[in-house]
Design a protein around this motif. Sequence first.
Motif, PDB file in Angstrom:
ATOM      1  N   VAL A  75      10.405   1.292   6.691  1.00 24.27           N
ATOM      2  CA  VAL A  75       9.682   2.481   6.237  1.00 24.27           C
ATOM      3  C   VAL A  75      10.367   3.692   6.863  1.00 24.27           C
ATOM      4  CG1 VAL A  75       7.462   3.693   6.283  1.00 24.27           C
ATOM      5  CG2 VAL A  75       7.517   1.197   6.090  1.00 24.27           C
ATOM      6  N   ASP A  76      10.516   4.772   6.095  1.00 22.04           N
ATOM      7  CA  ASP A  76      11.190   5.954   6.642  1.00 22.04           C
ATOM      8  C   ASP A  76      10.182   6.934   7.247  1.00 22.04           C
ATOM      9  OD1 ASP A  76      10.021   7.405   4.544  1.00 22.04           O
ATOM     10  OD2 ASP A  76      11.834   7.360   3.311  1.00 22.04           O
ATOM     11  N   ASP A  77      10.671   8.072   7.707  1.00 20.74           N
ATOM     12  CA  ASP A  77       9.804   9.044   8.384  1.00 20.74           C
ATOM     13  C   ASP A  77       8.796   9.690   7.440  1.00 20.74           C
ATOM     14  OD1 ASP A  77      11.069   8.509  10.739  1.00 20.74           O
ATOM     15  OD2 ASP A  77      12.374  10.267  10.709  1.00 20.74           O
ATOM     16  N   ASN A  78       9.013   9.564   6.138  1.00 14.92           N
ATOM     17  CA  ASN A  78       8.048  10.062   5.155  1.00 14.92           C
ATOM     18  C   ASN A  78       7.075   8.970   4.719  1.00 14.92           C
ATOM     19  OD1 ASN A  78       9.137  12.733   4.998  1.00 14.92           O
ATOM     20  ND2 ASN A  78      10.833  11.912   3.778  1.00 14.92           N
ATOM     21  N   HIS A  79       7.135   7.849   5.417  1.00 14.72           N
ATOM     22  CA  HIS A  79       6.268   6.698   5.168  1.00 14.72           C
ATOM     23  C   HIS A  79       6.473   6.111   3.770  1.00 14.72           C
ATOM     24  CE1 HIS A  79       3.269   7.734   8.639  1.00 14.72           C
ATOM     25  NE2 HIS A  79       4.537   7.859   8.985  1.00 14.72           N
ATOM     26  N   LYS A  80       7.717   6.159   3.329  1.00 11.75           N
ATOM     27  CA  LYS A  80       8.096   5.526   2.068  1.00 11.75           C
ATOM     28  C   LYS A  80       8.966   4.309   2.361  1.00 11.75           C
ATOM     29  CE  LYS A  80       8.051   9.868  -0.554  1.00 11.75           C
ATOM     30  NZ  LYS A  80       8.868  10.817  -1.364  1.00 11.75           N
ATOM     31  N   LEU A  81       8.917   3.338   1.466  1.00  8.43           N
ATOM     32  CA  LEU A  81       9.709   2.134   1.666  1.00  8.43           C
ATOM     33  C   LEU A  81      11.193   2.442   1.527  1.00  8.43           C
ATOM     34  CD1 LEU A  81       7.749  -0.661  -0.278  1.00  8.43           C
ATOM     35  CD2 LEU A  81       7.438   0.151   2.061  1.00  8.43           C
ATOM     36  N   THR A  82      11.975   1.921   2.463  1.00  4.39           N
ATOM     37  CA  THR A  82      13.426   2.011   2.357  1.00  4.39           C
ATOM     38  C   THR A  82      13.920   0.863   1.468  1.00  4.39           C
ATOM     39  OG1 THR A  82      13.755   0.582   4.273  1.00  4.39           O
ATOM     40  CG2 THR A  82      13.549   2.956   4.693  1.00  4.39           C
ATOM     41  N   THR A  83      15.212   0.789   1.291  1.00  6.78           N
ATOM     42  CA  THR A  83      15.768  -0.316   0.500  1.00  6.78           C
ATOM     43  C   THR A  83      15.410  -1.656   1.124  1.00  6.78           C
ATOM     44  OG1 THR A  83      17.615   1.071  -0.212  1.00  6.78           O
ATOM     45  CG2 THR A  83      17.893  -1.311  -0.423  1.00  6.78           C
ATOM     46  N   TRP A  84      15.517  -1.729   2.454  1.00  7.87           N
ATOM     47  CA  TRP A  84      15.159  -2.977   3.133  1.00  7.87           C
ATOM     48  C   TRP A  84      13.650  -3.221   3.049  1.00  7.87           C
ATOM     49  CZ3 TRP A  84      17.852  -7.016   4.110  1.00  7.87           C
ATOM     50  CH2 TRP A  84      19.224  -6.921   4.367  1.00  7.87           C
ATOM     51  N   GLY A  85      12.867  -2.159   3.045  1.00  9.21           N
ATOM     52  CA  GLY A  85      11.425  -2.314   2.898  1.00  9.21           C
ATOM     53  C   GLY A  85      11.059  -2.897   1.546  1.00  9.21           C
ATOM     54  N   SER A 135       0.825  -1.214   0.000  1.00 11.77           N
ATOM     55  CA  SER A 135       0.000   0.000   0.000  1.00 11.77           C
ATOM     56  C   SER A 135       0.857   1.263   0.000  1.00 11.77           C
ATOM     57  CB  SER A 135      -0.936   0.001   1.208  1.00 11.77           C
ATOM     58  OG  SER A 135      -0.209   0.141   2.421  1.00 11.77           O
ATOM     59  N   LEU A 136       2.036   1.195   0.617  1.00  8.47           N
ATOM     60  CA  LEU A 136       2.900   2.374   0.701  1.00  8.47           C
ATOM     61  C   LEU A 136       3.645   2.647  -0.601  1.00  8.47           C
ATOM     62  CD1 LEU A 136       4.383   1.994   4.308  1.00  8.47           C
ATOM     63  CD2 LEU A 136       2.485   3.436   3.557  1.00  8.47           C
ATOM     64  N   LYS A 137       3.550   1.731  -1.557  1.00  8.67           N
ATOM     65  CA  LYS A 137       4.155   1.987  -2.869  1.00  8.67           C
ATOM     66  C   LYS A 137       3.353   3.032  -3.645  1.00  8.67           C
ATOM     67  CE  LYS A 137       5.706  -1.738  -5.037  1.00  8.67           C
ATOM     68  NZ  LYS A 137       5.707  -3.120  -5.597  1.00  8.67           N
ATOM     69  N   ASP A 138       2.111   3.236  -3.206  1.00  8.56           N
ATOM     70  CA  ASP A 138       1.264   4.297  -3.768  1.00  8.56           C
ATOM     71  C   ASP A 138       1.592   5.590  -3.023  1.00  8.56           C
ATOM     72  OD1 ASP A 138      -0.759   6.123  -4.335  1.00  8.56           O
ATOM     73  OD2 ASP A 138      -2.323   4.598  -4.439  1.00  8.56           O
ATOM     74  N   ALA A 139       2.243   6.528  -3.697  1.00  9.06           N
ATOM     75  CA  ALA A 139       2.724   7.751  -3.047  1.00  9.06           C
ATOM     76  C   ALA A 139       1.592   8.545  -2.402  1.00  9.06           C
ATOM     77  CB  ALA A 139       3.467   8.619  -4.060  1.00  9.06           C
ATOM     78  N   SER A 140       0.442   8.599  -3.065  1.00 10.93           N
ATOM     79  CA  SER A 140      -0.674   9.373  -2.511  1.00 10.93           C
ATOM     80  C   SER A 140      -1.208   8.725  -1.237  1.00 10.93           C
ATOM     81  CB  SER A 140      -1.796   9.509  -3.547  1.00 10.93           C
ATOM     82  OG  SER A 140      -2.295   8.226  -3.913  1.00 10.93           O
ATOM     83  N   PHE A 141      -1.256   7.390  -1.221  1.00 12.86           N
ATOM     84  CA  PHE A 141      -1.720   6.711  -0.013  1.00 12.86           C
ATOM     85  C   PHE A 141      -0.703   6.877   1.113  1.00 12.86           C
ATOM     86  CE2 PHE A 141      -1.988   3.083   2.871  1.00 12.86           C
ATOM     87  CZ  PHE A 141      -3.329   3.139   3.230  1.00 12.86           C
ATOM     88  N   ALA A 142       0.568   6.758   0.776  1.00 13.31           N
ATOM     89  CA  ALA A 142       1.614   6.924   1.791  1.00 13.31           C
ATOM     90  C   ALA A 142       1.513   8.298   2.446  1.00 13.31           C
ATOM     91  CB  ALA A 142       2.992   6.730   1.163  1.00 13.31           C
ATOM     92  N   GLN A 143       1.203   9.313   1.648  1.00 13.98           N
ATOM     93  CA  GLN A 143       1.065  10.665   2.187  1.00 13.98           C
ATOM     94  C   GLN A 143      -0.133  10.760   3.129  1.00 13.98           C
ATOM     95  OE1 GLN A 143       3.368  12.976   1.656  1.00 13.98           O
ATOM     96  NE2 GLN A 143       2.317  14.355   3.078  1.00 13.98           N
ATOM     97  N   LYS A 144      -1.207  10.035   2.795  1.00 14.14           N
ATOM     98  CA  LYS A 144      -2.407  10.057   3.640  1.00 14.14           C
ATOM     99  C   LYS A 144      -2.155   9.435   5.010  1.00 14.14           C
ATOM    100  CE  LYS A 144      -6.437   8.900   2.140  1.00 14.14           C
ATOM    101  NZ  LYS A 144      -7.506   8.099   1.498  1.00 14.14           N
ATOM    102  N   THR A 145      -1.176   8.533   5.093  1.00 18.56           N
ATOM    103  CA  THR A 145      -0.918   7.863   6.373  1.00 18.56           C
ATOM    104  C   THR A 145      -0.199   8.764   7.368  1.00 18.56           C
ATOM    105  OG1 THR A 145       1.205   6.940   5.628  1.00 18.56           O
ATOM    106  CG2 THR A 145      -0.772   5.613   5.227  1.00 18.56           C
ATOM    107  N   ILE A 146       0.273   9.912   6.913  1.00 18.57           N
ATOM    108  CA  ILE A 146       0.902  10.877   7.824  1.00 18.57           C
ATOM    109  C   ILE A 146      -0.191  11.801   8.343  1.00 18.57           C
ATOM    110  CG2 ILE A 146       2.664  12.659   8.088  1.00 18.57           C
ATOM    111  CD1 ILE A 146       4.133  11.432   5.714  1.00 18.57           C
ATOM    112  N   THR A 147      -0.718  11.479   9.493  1.00 18.16           N
ATOM    113  CA  THR A 147      -1.837  12.232  10.063  1.00 18.16           C
ATOM    114  C   THR A 147      -1.316  13.501  10.724  1.00 18.16           C
ATOM    115  OG1 THR A 147      -2.959  10.137  10.493  1.00 18.16           O
ATOM    116  CG2 THR A 147      -3.824  12.098  11.603  1.00 18.16           C
TER     117      THR A 147
END
Length: 698
Positions: free
Chosen positions: A489-499, A447-459
């Motif tokens: 996952v990083d602080d911007n809720h994006k997948l890291t290399t390990w993610g 789900s976090l591969k979708d940039a718009s969804f990842a942004q929504k998870t930052i409340t």
Amino acid sequence: MSVQKFDQWASKHVDFCHLQSLKDAVIGVDASYYLDLRLNGNNEEPLKHALGGIPFCFKKTVEDDIGLLRQHGITLIFVFNGLDYVNKSRPDSLSTESRRVQDEAWHHYLSGDSKRTVTDFGKAKYPIDIMTRPLQKILIENKVQFLVAPYSATAQLSYLLKLPEQYIDAVMGNTEAFLFGIDRVVTDINLNKATLSLLTRQACEDLLKVNGDALRDAQLILGTSYTPTFPPLEGLGPGKSTSIVDAIALLNTANKNVIQLCNFHREHPQVQTLKYADRYKKAIMTIRHHVVIEKNGAVAPLNFNTAPGDVHEFIGQRLPEELFFYMSKGLLGAQVPNWLTSGEIVLSLPGGVLDSEPYRRLVIELLNPLRTEALKISAESLNYYYQSRVVKVDPWVPQDTSNLTIEIKNSPAIKTRLAPWKVRGTDIQTVLSKPSHTSFFLPCLQSLKDASFAQKTITKERVKHPALTTPDEIVVDATFRFLHVRGYVDDNHKLTTWGKALEAALAVTDEETTVVGVEMLRLGLFTGNFATGTPVARSDKDYPRKVYTNLISKTACLGRIRHKPMGFVGPLDRQLLTFAWKITAVRRSVRDLLETVTTSMFLNGDVERERDDWTLLVSKLPFAGDNGSGLGIAVKTYLDAVNEEGEITDALKTSIKQQEGKYNWFGQLKGGGHLTKSLEQAWKLWDAVCQIVTLITE
């Protein structure tokens, strides 16, 4: 000279009760006693010590007991031990005797003496602590109620038995129940005879010709979980075991007074070292004023009106009642709270494991960052006392661990980083849109591969409290936070290399063991070396084969072999057993971390606390199982067979599939295509690891 426990003496004096006469009865079961009884009370599966993990017969055994009692209208309520209380005795699985017989069993195995191998393994004690979560999972699946006590399950059962409302009608446990004023205990469930074994305190007193106080003191000096054996009892003379009869006789020499007995033997070096008189006094107070959770949820000592103000001195540091409540529901295990209250992390070597440098390095050093994260997350939601705790690491070997001491207040803050995760409502459906997923990890990562969804998870805006209500919301958010803490996952809720690597591995095999495998890969644990750390000699003509066989077999230990519910009779491998215990150590660490993340969400007010779906919530949390080395052994057997033949022929395939000769133990695997399905699981795990390595090294 050995000491015969009171339970052993008492087992010869039980009565039997037919189940028909107990219709509508409710039996409170001491879960630790039950686990010990079913794991160590018979030799149904002696080689479990050589395999590790959940024994193959365990689930069926538990379900048979539940089914029999349910058939006769009897209800079970299991009560588990909680925090360790002050001066609690070490478990039998860590005893010198248990280690000795396992070492001898391995010696006999390498010498080709299968009979003595089985006999010696059958004398060892299997660890109870690793079986707590598997038992709770079975209970949830079978709709059997359970409760985790604040400290001792026996004390909690005593409280429940004495409630005016008659919450339970009887207690299943050991003779330590007598110390808490329980007059009768169920000691076993006899499946074939449809009876219960019963033991009464009065019968013991009559046979031993003592009163209640004398029996209590004799039990205590013989050795209990509250007191060690009184040292002079261990040296009464060669040739026989010391029993409760000897304890009473010794007590009689001091007018049945333990303090006077300690005074008589005050010159004994061990009596001095143990400060036995003080230990005895603390044990009496621990029993009299043990802390229990009351029916209204309050956590308080027994006999509250007469309890002293320093209960923490003989029980342990008090935790907030809310935390005890979450523990009671099984949401949070006792390990991390134990570290907080005691100020130390006591590490031990499991029986049969090779005490090697790689194993020590993993358990003592490499897992310390995960322990630090779990402690920090827990403490940040508690008061300042716990936020400023200093927790030391105490390993089983003499080693300077001052550099591993955890100063919680100086550890990086985690709470504020995790606070924005409040995925809820329709967004949960976005995450869980594919019902075929077997774990929450893959859909969360995808789900976090979708940039718009990842942004929504930052409340960022204020949300209605509590933000999360359903079990899926809680577990999904706990999973996101876990992935964040572990750097997937990083602080911007994006997948890291390990993610990204974890997501790719889960796409190959969507199992929680894949997450454990990735954690182990990050720790550098997948090598072609032997368990001792010794590499395969490059001069060895079979160097590539041995290295890859080691690697693939180790990876296979992440999975569970498809085995019938019966004792194992295949080959054993101490190298793979040691690696399987490494997996157990990592799995328990990530489970501890996930539990603390989940519990902190409740403590911080992110989750609706008033609920009646605790068992459903607990059942959704991963990392409860333990697989052992069985699949690794099957894979190694298969690979060795293939390699020994020079070429893979139809005759070889037929020989393996038909379980001929040295492959006959494959017949124990269950279901159609049993060997193929087990091997396919192993190959998928290997493919997943290879996928990660490829992505990380690109």
